[in-house]
Design a protein around this motif. Structure first.
Motif: not given
Length: 259
Positions: A172, A180-182, A217, A219
């Motif tokens: 992350t 938050l980015y995954k 990444y 979201r």
């Protein structure tokens, strides 16, 4: 004894001859200078034509126009949700082309789009991904931040510590204050995932190579919109080493025009 002089060469004739020679020399110098300038001009024109590579797909070329005005409604609808910096213009000129060859099947073209042909500032980057010669994905990205880490900060970006994965390539990434980015690549795999490549960036008057180590990444903003975040460790042609964060969205069918 006076100096020898030809019977056919009077002092007056000798002076006229010297005058004519003096007048001829500047004319000859000017002629040579003109020839040199013409030669340089022809070389530059030839070089310019060489750099504008015509083998790019979809009419991609330096000086071409990119128009993504069709995404304006999407941007307006979700502008309160985006972390990315929305470009001030959605139409501009291709002033640089970055070419990336990942393997035999995947080619990526980064189109650096500016408001005018003379501008060095890019309003957005159009990242076009091709697989087996067919377009597979297009993203519009804007630069969010350029970071020049200290020595200890580099360790956190690339190596992490005993309690945390590295910022570049970990599971992350948190964008301040608390977004938050995954990681999209190998999502859920409990290891560091990033890729390394050379990007050849071409402009009207230059070609430069940059070394890139990146990870992707994302979201979900809603059921129809994903915001993408690229983290890149870049070493440019002048050996400057830095982190760059680019954020953007996908471009859908019918939203892109290259003129």
């Amino acid at each position: 004894m006076p100096p020898f002089q030809s019977p056919d060469a009077s002092p007056i004739q000798t002076d006229l001859s010297r005058t004519a020679t003096c007048q001829t020399q500047p004319n000859a110098i000017i002629a040579v200078a003109i020839i040199l300038l013409i030669s340089i001009y022809l070389i530059l024109i030839k070089r310019r034509k060489t750099i504008i590579v015509k083998k790019f797909p979809l009419n991609i070329r330096l000086g071409g126009i990119v128009d993504i005005s069709a995404i304006e409604q999407r941007l307006e609808k979700s502008k309160h949700l985006f972390a990315m910096k929305i470009p001030k213009e959605l139409k501009g000129y291709i002033t640089a082309i970055g070419v990336i060859k990942l393997d035999d099947d995947i080619d990526i073209y980064n189109l650096y789009v500016s408001e005018d042909l003379d501008s060095k500032e890019h309003i957005f980057i159009l990242r076009m991904e091709f697989m087996n010669g067919n377009i597979s994905f297009v993203k519009m990205l804007t630069k969010y931040e350029k970071i020049e880490p200290t020595a200890s900060e580099w360790e956190l970006w690339l190596d992490g510590d005993e309690n945390n994965y590295p910022k570049l390539g970990g599971l992350t990434f948190v964008l301040e204050p608390n977004i938050l980015y995954k990681r999209i690549w190998n999502k859920g795999v409990n290891e560091v995932v990033r890729t390394k490549y050379i990007e050849k960036i071409m402009t009207d008057d230059n070609e430069l190579d940059t070394l890139n180590i990146i990870s992707l990444y994302g979201r979900a903003l809603d059921e129809n919109e994903i915001e993408y975040l690229f983290i890149s460790n870049i070493e440019d042609a002048e050996l400057n080493n830095f982190i760059r964060i680019d954020i953007g969205i996908g471009i859908k069918n019918g939203e892109l025009s290259i003129l």
